[in-house]
Motif scaffolding. Structure first.
Motif, PDB file in Angstrom:
ATOM      1  N   LEU A  15       0.813  -1.221   0.000  1.00 63.54           N
ATOM      2  CA  LEU A  15       0.000   0.000   0.000  1.00 63.54           C
ATOM      3  C   LEU A  15       0.846   1.270   0.000  1.00 63.54           C
ATOM      4  O   LEU A  15       1.775   1.412   0.795  1.00 63.54           O
ATOM      5  CB  LEU A  15      -0.915   0.018   1.230  1.00 63.54           C
ATOM      6  N   GLY A  16       0.486   2.196  -0.883  1.00 63.38           N
ATOM      7  CA  GLY A  16       1.001   3.553  -0.819  1.00 63.38           C
ATOM      8  C   GLY A  16      -0.098   4.449  -0.279  1.00 63.38           C
ATOM      9  O   GLY A  16      -1.233   4.431  -0.789  1.00 63.38           O
ATOM     10  N   HIS A  17       0.200   5.200   0.783  1.00 64.01           N
ATOM     11  CA  HIS A  17      -0.832   5.979   1.479  1.00 64.01           C
ATOM     12  C   HIS A  17      -0.500   7.467   1.419  1.00 64.01           C
ATOM     13  O   HIS A  17       0.579   7.885   1.841  1.00 64.01           O
ATOM     14  CB  HIS A  17      -0.953   5.511   2.935  1.00 64.01           C
ATOM     15  N   ILE A  18      -1.440   8.256   0.894  1.00 64.83           N
ATOM     16  CA  ILE A  18      -1.322   9.711   0.820  1.00 64.83           C
ATOM     17  C   ILE A  18      -2.274  10.317   1.840  1.00 64.83           C
ATOM     18  O   ILE A  18      -3.480  10.048   1.808  1.00 64.83           O
ATOM     19  CB  ILE A  18      -1.671  10.225  -0.589  1.00 64.83           C
ATOM     20  N   VAL A  19      -1.738  11.118   2.760  1.00 65.50           N
ATOM     21  CA  VAL A  19      -2.562  11.781   3.773  1.00 65.50           C
ATOM     22  C   VAL A  19      -2.493  13.286   3.546  1.00 65.50           C
ATOM     23  O   VAL A  19      -1.415  13.884   3.594  1.00 65.50           O
ATOM     24  CB  VAL A  19      -2.089  11.449   5.203  1.00 65.50           C
ATOM     25  N   LEU A  20      -3.636  13.908   3.306  1.00 66.44           N
ATOM     26  CA  LEU A  20      -3.706  15.360   3.216  1.00 66.44           C
ATOM     27  C   LEU A  20      -3.602  15.899   4.639  1.00 66.44           C
ATOM     28  O   LEU A  20      -4.403  15.539   5.504  1.00 66.44           O
ATOM     29  CB  LEU A  20      -5.024  15.794   2.565  1.00 66.44           C
ATOM     30  N   ASN A  21      -2.625  16.759   4.882  1.00 65.13           N
ATOM     31  CA  ASN A  21      -2.244  17.070   6.253  1.00 65.13           C
ATOM     32  C   ASN A  21      -2.317  18.572   6.572  1.00 65.13           C
ATOM     33  O   ASN A  21      -1.356  19.182   7.026  1.00 65.13           O
ATOM     34  CB  ASN A  21      -0.827  16.539   6.518  1.00 65.13           C
ATOM     35  N   ARG A  22      -3.495  19.140   6.321  1.00 67.18           N
ATOM     36  CA  ARG A  22      -3.739  20.524   6.725  1.00 67.18           C
ATOM     37  C   ARG A  22      -5.053  20.573   7.512  1.00 67.18           C
ATOM     38  O   ARG A  22      -6.023  21.226   7.093  1.00 67.18           O
ATOM     39  CB  ARG A  22      -3.819  21.446   5.513  1.00 67.18           C
ATOM     40  N   PRO A  23      -5.157  19.887   8.619  1.00 66.23           N
ATOM     41  CA  PRO A  23      -6.444  19.780   9.322  1.00 66.23           C
ATOM     42  C   PRO A  23      -7.031  21.117   9.755  1.00 66.23           C
ATOM     43  O   PRO A  23      -8.256  21.258   9.836  1.00 66.23           O
ATOM     44  CB  PRO A  23      -6.118  18.893  10.525  1.00 66.23           C
ATOM     45  N   ALA A 197      -5.623  -3.452   6.534  1.00 63.10           N
ATOM     46  CA  ALA A 197      -5.823  -4.605   5.657  1.00 63.10           C
ATOM     47  C   ALA A 197      -5.295  -4.339   4.252  1.00 63.10           C
ATOM     48  O   ALA A 197      -4.770  -5.252   3.592  1.00 63.10           O
ATOM     49  CB  ALA A 197      -7.308  -4.961   5.607  1.00 63.10           C
ATOM     50  N   LEU A 198      -5.417  -3.107   3.797  1.00 60.24           N
ATOM     51  CA  LEU A 198      -4.956  -2.764   2.452  1.00 60.24           C
ATOM     52  C   LEU A 198      -3.447  -2.910   2.294  1.00 60.24           C
ATOM     53  O   LEU A 198      -2.938  -2.994   1.169  1.00 60.24           O
ATOM     54  CB  LEU A 198      -5.367  -1.328   2.107  1.00 60.24           C
ATOM     55  N   GLU A 199      -2.731  -2.959   3.408  1.00 56.51           N
ATOM     56  CA  GLU A 199      -1.284  -3.112   3.344  1.00 56.51           C
ATOM     57  C   GLU A 199      -0.859  -4.516   2.918  1.00 56.51           C
ATOM     58  O   GLU A 199       0.275  -4.708   2.480  1.00 56.51           O
ATOM     59  CB  GLU A 199      -0.664  -2.794   4.705  1.00 56.51           C
ATOM     60  N   SER A 200      -1.781  -5.490   3.042  1.00 54.46           N
ATOM     61  CA  SER A 200      -1.358  -6.878   2.792  1.00 54.46           C
ATOM     62  C   SER A 200      -2.263  -7.677   1.868  1.00 54.46           C
ATOM     63  O   SER A 200      -1.844  -8.731   1.374  1.00 54.46           O
ATOM     64  CB  SER A 200      -1.239  -7.627   4.128  1.00 54.46           C
ATOM     65  N   ILE A 201      -3.497  -7.211   1.625  1.00 54.52           N
ATOM     66  CA  ILE A 201      -4.395  -7.978   0.754  1.00 54.52           C
ATOM     67  C   ILE A 201      -4.980  -7.071  -0.325  1.00 54.52           C
ATOM     68  O   ILE A 201      -5.011  -5.848  -0.161  1.00 54.52           O
ATOM     69  CB  ILE A 201      -5.531  -8.667   1.552  1.00 54.52           C
TER      70      ILE A 201
END
Length: 361
Positions: A15-23, A197-201
């Protein structure tokens, strides 16, 4: 892990995870964020070991409340041209997401507005929750649905998309599914486990494990009066039908439309009608680019942002002030070619979002 203060990019397993980080700004998109997202997608596209991409927002309030309107407003006043570059890169990103060859999972939790729709609703695995509030509210600031929003809304069932565009309303997760902006309903409390779960399946297996039947859509139950009233191609006629309806929600919708920029409402309607006749998302983004540049250069957008965001007096002075005063020739002018300034996205480089093959999940 890589990232900046505004975006966090991580890689875990497949999994590649993009987090928008301006809360603090509801994760409003800056130009730097758009560039970083595009760069990550390009890198991961060539990585055979990475199977899935996920985008989510930091904080508890939402994925993304849109583009950085204040920055665009300031550029429009200064005339630096940064807004044009922002939209060019943002719209290219929207097209890339729509054609991405790997499952692109979007957690559309909390607020998902404007540009937030652009980085999520073009994905192949679009997940809403009980907290989702989604919309394209641009007509309230003298603007129109962009980021491919006119393409998506023009292909919603019946006239639901026209209703969403002209009122600028916010809708629930089940409504988003009804509009064709989302695919799956997952309780917000399960998003963390789904991300793990998205990291492995594969994404399809992970989502199947956590998705639930969506609650009933309120919007779906309003199709009859919405389809009847919004089928006209003239905004004044649409409002007249809404006002004459026996349905209280229809009359309320008329009042809502009348409070928006008359020019923006008329241009938004024309945009959706033209988008229905276009064959690809890219062609629609090219059209939206023409409209966006011309609206940003005009007085309506500046006045709308001033009233809603800068001074916050909520008392915009639209010109012209009434729908009947908006000339069709003026509306058509927003869609004329930009000549050498055209965006120029090529049809066929991205799968049309409204009919995309979602087997990538």
């Amino acid at each position: 892990m890589t990232g900046t203060d505004e975006i966090i990019v991580t890689r875990a397993g497949i999994l590649g995870h993009i987090v928008l980080n301006r809360p603090k700004t509801l994760n409003a998109l800056s130009h730097a964020m758009i560039t970083a997202i595009t760069g990550a997608l390009r890198e991961w596209e060539a990585d055979d070991d990475l199977r899935t991409v996920l985008i989510s927002g930091a904080g508890e309030r939402g994925l993304c409340a849109g583009g950085d309107i204040v920055a665009i407003y300031n550029d429009a006043k200064a005339g630096t041209g940064e807004a044009a570059r922002f939209w060019a890169d943002e719209y290219a990103l929207n097209a890339k997401i729509a054609s991405y060859p790997k499952p692109f999972v979007a957690f559309m939790d909390g607020l998902v507005l404007g540009g937030g729709v652009g980085v999520s609703a073009h994905g192949s695995v679009r997940i809403v929750t009980e907290r989702t509030r989604i919309g394209m509210p641009e007509v309230a600031i003298g603007f129109t649905p962009d980021v491919g929003g006119s393409y998506l809304l023009s292909r919603a069932p019946g006239e639901l998309g026209t209703h969403a565009a002209l009122t600028g309303g916010m809708f629930t997760g089940p409504d988003a599914i009804e509009l064709g902006l989302a695919d799956h309903f997952v309780p917000s409390e399960d998003l963390g486990r789904l991300a793990l779960a998205l990291e492995s399946i594969p994404a399809s297996r992970a989502v199947a494990e956590y998705q639930r039947a969506a609650p009933a859509s309120t919007l779906a139950g309003q199709r009859t009066w919405i389809d009847e009233c919004y089928s006209a191609d003239d905004a004044s006629e649409i409002v007249a039908r809404l006002q004459a309806s026996d349905v209280p929600e229809a009359r309320a919708a008329a009042a809502t439309v009348l409070a928006k920029s008359p020019t923006a409402v008329c241009v938004a309607l024309e945009s959706l009608r033209r988008a229905r006749r276009l064959d690809s998302l890219e062609e629609t983004l090219n059209q939206e680019y023409r409209v966006s540049l011309r609206l940003a250069a005009g007085a309506e957008f500046s006045e709308g942002v001033r009233a809603q965001v800068i001074d916050k007096d909520r008392n915009p002075h639209w010109s012209p002030p009434l729908l009947r005063d908006v000339e069709q020739s003026a509306v058509e002018g927003y869609f004329e070619s930009l000549g050498s300034r055209e965006l120029g996205l090529s049809p066929g480089t991205a799968a049309p979002s409204g009919t995309a093959d979602r087997s990538r999940a």
